[in-house]
Design a protein around this motif. Structure first.
Motif: not given
Length: 175
Positions: A37-38, A42-45, A58-59
């Protein structure tokens, strides 16, 4: 933001998602898969769903890609993926010898293919090969390698083809 990235990934019961600073791993009944993962994504659950957020414009396309990969990982560790191949041709046969796939494809020698780790290959009939696994990319890659031993040809349609694949036939030369 990407339309794909806006949609959260639902986490079914039995699936455990572990988000680290540089990777995400999904663990379920069919196994464990992980992806890099870059740091800017942000990855949240929240409420049994994985939500993706990024501030860097850009991402944004990469966020949608990461979301699609994670959705495939979740499906893979719960249900798994499969590709079915069909052998078309006189004398074309497939059989299992232990964990090795033995193919008779009209060559002077049998083609032996070792199943990689995490992939299960079965032969329900002599002319069918079933590739099963948790990782969608690896299942497709193994199926493509098996198909690559003898791709279907356009004149008689002989070869190894995916189930449901339509072979566009050519007309033979006329004298």
């Amino acid at each position: 933001m990407s339309r794909v990235a806006k949609k959260p990934v639902a986490l079914p019961k039995g699936v455990e998602l572990n988000v680290q600073a540089d990777s995400i791993s999904a663990k379920g009944p069919k196994g464990t898969l992980s992806v890099v993962k870059p740091a800017a994504i942000e990855v949240t659950i929240e409420d049994g769903q994985a939500v993706f957020v990024t501030e860097d414009a850009a991402l944004i396309p990469l966020t949608g890609t990461l979301r699609a990969i994670l959705a495939n990982m979740v499906k893979g560790v719960t249900e798994g993926f499969e590709r079915k191949l069909e052998l078309v041709g006189v004398g074309y046969r497939a059989s299992m010898q232990g964990s090795d796939l033995n193919l008779a494809l009209g060559f002077s020698h049998p083609v032996v293919f070792k199943a990689p780790e995490g992939i299960t290959i079965t032969t329900p009939t002599q002319t069918e090969v079933l590739v099963v696994g948790a990782d969608k990319q690896r299942v497709g890659e193994v199926a493509a390698k098996i198909r690559g031993f003898r791709p279907p040809e356009p004149y008689k349609g002989k070869g190894v083809k995916y189930a449901g694949e339509v072979i566009i036939r050519k007309e033979a030369k006329k004298a």
